[in-house]
Design a protein around this motif. Structure first.
Motif, PDB file in Angstrom:
ATOM      1  N   GLU A 331       0.832  -1.200   0.000  1.00  0.00           N
ATOM      2  CA  GLU A 331       0.000   0.000   0.000  1.00  0.00           C
ATOM      3  C   GLU A 331       0.873   1.259   0.000  1.00  0.00           C
ATOM      4  N   ALA A 332       1.969   1.242   0.754  1.00  0.00           N
ATOM      5  CA  ALA A 332       2.867   2.393   0.781  1.00  0.00           C
ATOM      6  C   ALA A 332       3.466   2.645  -0.605  1.00  0.00           C
ATOM      7  N   LEU A 333       3.887   1.580  -1.289  1.00  0.00           N
ATOM      8  CA  LEU A 333       4.446   1.733  -2.634  1.00  0.00           C
ATOM      9  C   LEU A 333       3.375   2.228  -3.608  1.00  0.00           C
ATOM     10  N   ARG A 334       2.128   1.766  -3.425  1.00  0.00           N
ATOM     11  CA  ARG A 334       1.031   2.238  -4.286  1.00  0.00           C
ATOM     12  C   ARG A 334       0.817   3.740  -4.105  1.00  0.00           C
ATOM     13  N   LEU A 335       0.865   4.205  -2.851  1.00  0.00           N
ATOM     14  CA  LEU A 335       0.685   5.632  -2.583  1.00  0.00           C
ATOM     15  C   LEU A 335       1.824   6.455  -3.187  1.00  0.00           C
ATOM     16  N   ILE A 336       3.043   5.931  -3.110  1.00  0.00           N
ATOM     17  CA  ILE A 336       4.176   6.631  -3.710  1.00  0.00           C
ATOM     18  C   ILE A 336       3.989   6.729  -5.220  1.00  0.00           C
ATOM     19  N   ASP A 337       3.587   5.621  -5.850  1.00  0.00           N
ATOM     20  CA  ASP A 337       3.340   5.629  -7.299  1.00  0.00           C
ATOM     21  C   ASP A 337       2.244   6.637  -7.654  1.00  0.00           C
ATOM     22  N   LEU A 338       1.190   6.666  -6.847  1.00  0.00           N
ATOM     23  CA  LEU A 338       0.081   7.586  -7.099  1.00  0.00           C
ATOM     24  C   LEU A 338       0.552   9.031  -7.014  1.00  0.00           C
ATOM     25  N   ALA A 339       1.333   9.332  -5.979  1.00  0.00           N
ATOM     26  CA  ALA A 339       1.836  10.698  -5.815  1.00  0.00           C
ATOM     27  C   ALA A 339       2.749  11.080  -6.981  1.00  0.00           C
ATOM     28  N   GLU A 340       3.613  10.166  -7.386  1.00  0.00           N
ATOM     29  CA  GLU A 340       4.522  10.473  -8.489  1.00  0.00           C
ATOM     30  C   GLU A 340       3.755  10.681  -9.795  1.00  0.00           C
ATOM     31  N   SER A 341       2.672   9.936  -9.979  1.00  0.00           N
ATOM     32  CA  SER A 341       1.889  10.080 -11.207  1.00  0.00           C
ATOM     33  C   SER A 341       1.190  11.423 -11.274  1.00  0.00           C
ATOM     34  N   ARG A 342       0.949  12.039 -10.125  1.00  0.00           N
ATOM     35  CA  ARG A 342       0.265  13.335 -10.077  1.00  0.00           C
ATOM     36  C   ARG A 342       1.244  14.503 -10.024  1.00  0.00           C
ATOM     37  N   SER A 343       2.514  14.218  -9.965  1.00  0.00           N
ATOM     38  CA  SER A 343       3.504  15.279  -9.810  1.00  0.00           C
ATOM     39  C   SER A 343       3.838  15.914 -11.158  1.00  0.00           C
ATOM     40  N   PRO A 344       3.852  17.248 -11.224  1.00  0.00           N
ATOM     41  CA  PRO A 344       4.195  17.914 -12.482  1.00  0.00           C
ATOM     42  C   PRO A 344       5.679  17.901 -12.795  1.00  0.00           C
ATOM     43  N   THR A 345       6.497  17.594 -11.802  1.00  0.00           N
ATOM     44  CA  THR A 345       7.940  17.588 -11.972  1.00  0.00           C
ATOM     45  C   THR A 345       8.561  16.658 -10.946  1.00  0.00           C
ATOM     46  N   ARG A 346       9.681  16.044 -11.288  1.00  0.00           N
ATOM     47  CA  ARG A 346      10.358  15.121 -10.372  1.00  0.00           C
ATOM     48  C   ARG A 346      10.873  15.838  -9.130  1.00  0.00           C
ATOM     49  N   SER A 363      14.656  -1.301  -6.827  1.00  0.00           N
ATOM     50  CA  SER A 363      13.807  -0.592  -7.777  1.00  0.00           C
ATOM     51  C   SER A 363      14.583   0.523  -8.470  1.00  0.00           C
ATOM     52  N   ASP A 364      14.115   0.911  -9.647  1.00  0.00           N
ATOM     53  CA  ASP A 364      14.728   1.982 -10.432  1.00  0.00           C
ATOM     54  C   ASP A 364      14.291   3.331  -9.856  1.00  0.00           C
ATOM     55  N   PRO A 365      15.234   4.176  -9.427  1.00  0.00           N
ATOM     56  CA  PRO A 365      14.842   5.470  -8.843  1.00  0.00           C
ATOM     57  C   PRO A 365      14.248   6.425  -9.857  1.00  0.00           C
ATOM     58  N   GLY A 366      14.399   6.146 -11.146  1.00  0.00           N
ATOM     59  CA  GLY A 366      13.853   7.036 -12.163  1.00  0.00           C
ATOM     60  C   GLY A 366      14.708   8.283 -12.329  1.00  0.00           C
ATOM     61  N   GLU A 367      14.148   9.293 -12.969  1.00  0.00           N
ATOM     62  CA  GLU A 367      14.864  10.545 -13.217  1.00  0.00           C
ATOM     63  C   GLU A 367      15.105  11.284 -11.896  1.00  0.00           C
ATOM     64  N   ILE A 368      16.358  11.632 -11.621  1.00  0.00           N
ATOM     65  CA  ILE A 368      16.671  12.286 -10.341  1.00  0.00           C
ATOM     66  C   ILE A 368      17.121  13.738 -10.526  1.00  0.00           C
ATOM     67  N   ASP A 369      17.345  14.162 -11.765  1.00  0.00           N
ATOM     68  CA  ASP A 369      17.737  15.554 -11.991  1.00  0.00           C
ATOM     69  C   ASP A 369      16.612  16.490 -11.559  1.00  0.00           C
ATOM     70  N   GLY A 370      16.990  17.571 -10.907  1.00  0.00           N
ATOM     71  CA  GLY A 370      16.009  18.547 -10.454  1.00  0.00           C
ATOM     72  C   GLY A 370      15.542  18.328  -9.029  1.00  0.00           C
ATOM     73  N   MET A 371      15.821  17.136  -8.478  1.00  0.00           N
ATOM     74  CA  MET A 371      15.430  16.887  -7.084  1.00  0.00           C
ATOM     75  C   MET A 371      16.319  17.686  -6.136  1.00  0.00           C
ATOM     76  N   ALA A 372      15.840  17.898  -4.909  1.00  0.00           N
ATOM     77  CA  ALA A 372      16.664  18.546  -3.891  1.00  0.00           C
ATOM     78  C   ALA A 372      17.955  17.750  -3.705  1.00  0.00           C
ATOM     79  N   GLU A 373      19.028  18.460  -3.418  1.00  0.00           N
ATOM     80  CA  GLU A 373      20.372  17.858  -3.427  1.00  0.00           C
ATOM     81  C   GLU A 373      20.501  16.571  -2.609  1.00  0.00           C
TER      82      GLU A 373
END
Length: 517
Positions: A331-346, A363-373
């Protein structure tokens, strides 16, 4: 009515609401326009002091009167106000519905200040839902019309929306727009707009982990709200302040502030949410069994609308719970996926991406450019860099989480940090992880019986001490332990006496110094 308007001007909004209530008792003899104006004034003052249900009722009556009079501008403006109030009570669907109705009605009339504000209201709703393009488009309409009509109050409201959304596209420009919004609001004595500008300025800096800048905005904003009797915005900012203190390891102070907000039953759902986030994290990390009701309240709020700014912290809290083995990992991973799907930017979901790595290391962290340091560094495998960043901004819990990804020495340092913070369930979980990775001779941590015997406290007195540490009042302790307030008074007196303390804060400090906590 004159007294109400003057009280509002000088920031005495409770007095203003009271004056309007008195006037409304005798308003039957007034023409409908006068009655509607009184209801509008009453609604506005009530919403500033947190009486949103009363504001909704008064604004609804004003709308009915304006509709009966056939005044499209006033009816449209009432719909815009109802949209704002509905949002404040957590009803996102009603907020959207009223907001759209306001614009549709006002667009049938010539351009007006009411239409400019209705555009800005929709821009704000889009901003709160992280719909960046829509925020900027509607915001630009509101800015252009406000400038043409010479309405600085509407201009600063629209700039606030544009700046808060623009932070994810161009941080420097977003900052400038927010600074301009705040400057206009303060110069024009637009009190609600100033409070909202202080709030968004602080939240933007929090998002970028500029904690010193966020703290400065919160201190100024809360003081401004206290001075001008703006309870709604004061308590919202206090919740953000509790989150900042939590991040800095000042857990007792964070608990006290968050409880001040949450324990007030009159506080609206929206205003409570930042404090709920702080309390949920505190209680999970300290192993407090009362975390459940806080999580339930957060979820009930989300049931009315999955805005990312509420969903993301809830997903992070549930991920932390699952990582400790106390929640549903899937359920926690589902919520993370849901939040990421609604995010306009990484950039928005850096913290969630790190929690996914904790729950699912392969798991693949995905695109990390632009995230806080620190999030970008940790996801790139640079745990030392991430830990150093958290150390620089004085965020011990996050630093310890980064150190956990390191070698044995780093893991032992992380364990010491968790113990020092009083994060007992986290420390116990870390010991298990270290054993699984082959680390031996791990300190067990002080036993409960040992901690208790140091000062001769009984088990019940220890429970009371732990709740004092969490910022609970005597009344709250009584409810939590299901004992009478008088019994709590006796226990608190005994705890202070045995710890040779003259205050609750001194007792907590003594207990920490001696290893009791």
């Amino acid at each position: 009515p004159l007294a109400a308007r003057e009280a509002s001007r000088v920031g005495a909004h409770r007095d203003a609401a009271g004056h309007y209530e008195v006037a409304l008792r005798y308003s039957d003899a007034l023409p409908m326009e006068g009655q509607a104006a009184l209801h509008e004034g009453h609604a506005f003052e009530c919403h500033l002091i947190g009486r949103i249900d009363a504001a909704m009722e008064a604004q609804g009556e004003a709308r009915r009167l304006w509709q009966a009079l056939g005044d499209r501008l006033k009816e449209g403006d009432s719909l815009r106000c109802l949209s704002r109030f509905a949002y404040l009570v957590g009803d996102r669907a009603a907020a959207d519905r009223f907001g759209v109705q306001a614009v549709e009605l006002l667009e049938t009339a010539p351009d007006s200040a009411e239409l400019a504000m209705a555009y800005s209201n929709l821009s704000q709703l889009a901003m709160l839902a992280e719909r960046l393009d829509e925020t900027l488009s509607l915001g630009a309409k509101a800015v252009g019309l406000a400038e043409r009509l010479n309405r600085p109050d509407i201009l600063c409201h629209a700039l606030n929306n544009v700046g808060a959304a623009g932070q994810w596209l161009d941080f420097a420009k977003g900052r400038r727009d927010l600074a301009r919004s705040l400057g206009i609001a303060l110069a024009g004595n637009f009190q609600e707009h100033a409070a909202r500008a202080f709030t968004n300025c602080a939240c933007v800096e929090m998002n970028r982990l500029n904690l010193n800048e966020a703290e400065a905005f919160l201190d100024r904003g809360i003081a401004y709200c206290v001075e001008n009797d703006l309870a709604t915005w004061r308590d919202y900012m206090r919740g953000v302040q509790a989150q900042l203190l939590l991040r800095r390891g000042l857990w007792n102070e964070a608990a006290t502030i968050a409880h001040d907000v949450v324990d007030d039953e009159a506080t609206t759902a929206l205003v409570r949410y930042p404090s709920l986030v702080a309390l949920a994290r505190l209680r999970i990390r300290r192993g407090d069994p009362s975390a459940g009701p806080v999580l339930d309240e957060m979820k009930r709020f989300l049931d009315k609308g999955m805005e990312l700014q509420r969903l993301a912290p809830y997903a992070a809290v549930m991920a932390e719970l699952a990582w400790l083995g106390q929640g549903d990992r899937a359920e926690a991973l589902r919520l993370i996926d849901l939040a990421e799907s609604r995010s306009p930017t990484r950039a928005v979901v850096g913290e969630l991406a790190t929690w996914r790595q904790f729950l699912s290391p392969d798991s693949d962290p995905g695109e990390i450019d632009g995230m806080a340091e620190p999030h970008r560094l940790l996801l790139a495998g640079d745990w030392r860099g991430a830990a150093a960043f958290w150390a620089r901004i004085d965020a011990p819990f996050e630093r310890a989480l980064a150190l956990l990804q390191g070698d044995e020495a780093a893991q032992r340092e992380a364990l010491d940090i968790f113990e020092g913070l009083g994060a007992r369930p986290v420390a116990q979980h870390v010991r298990g992880l270290m054993r699984q990775s082959g680390v031996s001779h791990i300190a067990r941590g002080p036993r409960q019986a040992t901690r208790t015997n140091l000062a001769g406290l009984t088990q019940r007195q220890m429970e009371v001490l732990q709740l004092i540490e969490r910022g609970f009042s005597n009344k709250k302790i009584a409810a939590h332990l299901t004992i009478s307030p008088k019994t709590v008074d006796h226990h608190v007196s005994a705890v202070l006496e045995k710890l040779e303390a003259v205050s609750r804060g001194e007792a907590t400090a003594a207990a920490r110094a001696s290893g009791l906590l």
